[in-house]
Design a protein around this motif. Structure first.
Motif, short mmCIF file in Angstrom:
data_model
loop_
_atom_site.label_atom_id
_atom_site.label_comp_id
_atom_site.label_asym_id
_atom_site.label_seq_id
_atom_site.Cartn_x
_atom_site.Cartn_y
_atom_site.Cartn_z
N VAL A 147 0.83 -1.20 0.00
CA VAL A 147 0.00 0.00 0.00
C VAL A 147 0.87 1.25 0.00
O VAL A 147 0.62 2.19 -0.75
CB VAL A 147 -0.96 -0.01 1.21
CG1 VAL A 147 -1.79 1.24 1.24
CG2 VAL A 147 -1.84 -1.24 1.17
N SER A 148 1.88 1.27 0.86
CA SER A 148 2.79 2.43 0.88
C SER A 148 4.20 1.97 1.19
O SER A 148 4.41 1.05 1.97
CB SER A 148 2.33 3.47 1.90
OG SER A 148 2.50 2.97 3.21
N GLN A 149 5.13 2.63 0.56
CA GLN A 149 6.55 2.31 0.74
C GLN A 149 7.06 3.16 1.90
O GLN A 149 7.41 4.32 1.72
CB GLN A 149 7.31 2.61 -0.55
CG GLN A 149 8.65 1.95 -0.66
CD GLN A 149 8.54 0.45 -0.88
OE1 GLN A 149 7.57 -0.02 -1.44
NE2 GLN A 149 9.53 -0.27 -0.44
N GLY A 150 7.09 2.62 3.12
CA GLY A 150 7.51 3.36 4.30
C GLY A 150 9.01 3.47 4.41
O GLY A 150 9.77 2.81 3.69
N PRO A 182 7.89 -1.47 4.31
CA PRO A 182 6.71 -1.18 3.50
C PRO A 182 5.44 -1.71 4.18
O PRO A 182 5.48 -2.71 4.90
CB PRO A 182 6.97 -1.93 2.19
CG PRO A 182 7.99 -2.96 2.53
CD PRO A 182 8.78 -2.43 3.66
#
Length: 143
Positions: free
Chosen positions: A30-33, A37
């Motif tokens: 969902v999002s590349q933290g 991720p």
């Protein structure tokens, strides 16, 4: 997050893939933290469908209607033109309608002149799609 929206925390990618396969769903990032991720277990085809549907709903051009009388005051006219310029800048089309009542029908030529004036004032930001002097309507679309 898993298919039941429970937060699993930080787990190994292989384990997450195994959980996704066991419920016959996909593991989607969902999002590349910064640290790790964030991934969810969900149906990827359904996610794509919802995104496409949401995108097509937001991009519908709308038509804003402005109704005028032939003896409109200068300040009211400028206010309506400024609003139309703003709407055209946002990508909406604008439809000006001139309404005649009672004895105003005797002076249809003044209403036609007003339509021409509107088209000329909005020629910088939009183009005239239709100019109908019989029904006293001018429709302007963004340029």
């Amino acid at each position: 997050m898993d298919h039941e929206n429970n937060n699993r925390g930080l787990i190994d990618t292989n384990e997450a893939l195994r959980i996704a396969e066991s419920v016959e769903l996909d593991l989607v990032v969902v999002s590349q933290g910064k640290d790790a991720p964030v991934a969810k277990i969900l149906n990827y085809g359904k996610l794509q469908y919802q995104q496409k549907k949401r995108q097509s709903q937001g991009s519908r051009p709308t038509v804003k209607e402005v109704r005028l009388r032939p003896n409109v005051g200068l300040s009211d006219y400028k206010l309506r033109i400024d609003n139309a310029i703003e709407w055209l800048g946002k990508g909406d089309s604008v439809k000006f309608m001139i309404r005649l009542r009672g004895r105003e029908n005797q002076f249809r030529d003044r209403a036609g002149d007003l339509l021409d004036r509107i088209a000329a004032d909005l020629s910088q930001v939009g183009k005239v799609q239709s100019l109908d002097k019989r029904s006293l309507i001018v429709q302007v679309v963004p340029a």
